[in-house]
Design an enzyme around this catalytic site. Sequence first.
Site: not given
Length: 142
Positions: A128, A100-102
């Site tokens: 996120f 996952y990332c932003r």
Amino acid sequence: MNRKKTFIALLTVLMAGIFLFSACAPAEAVVEEAPAVETLPLEVDVHQAAEYREAGYFMLDVREPEEWEAGHMPGATLIPLGELGERFTELPADQPIVVYCRSGNRSAVARDFLLEMFPSTTSMAGGFNDWVAAGYDVETGP
């Protein structure tokens, strides 16, 4: 009598050959099956990612350290996308990985990079941002 000796000699050679062949023939091959690789969808939503996290999947955050410190999934591991090519050996080969990332863009890039080496890899759509919006737990700090 000469024929009899020749026959016995040939029979002896034949029997010896059969014995040697059977003694040297490989036993049944023991075939070890490769461990089953869980097939994951390319992308999952935050709710499925939360279920995977609870099941013990490896959660990989590919954001930058400043983003991580502002908030991250409890139990996740940070390897920024820019460092993943050098640090992928830190990932578990025997555990499914959720990246996952932003917002989901960097995690898709990381997932595509990792899939060749880690076939049980998926990314979290919405990143996120969606994790926080859905009300899931967040940790802050290093």
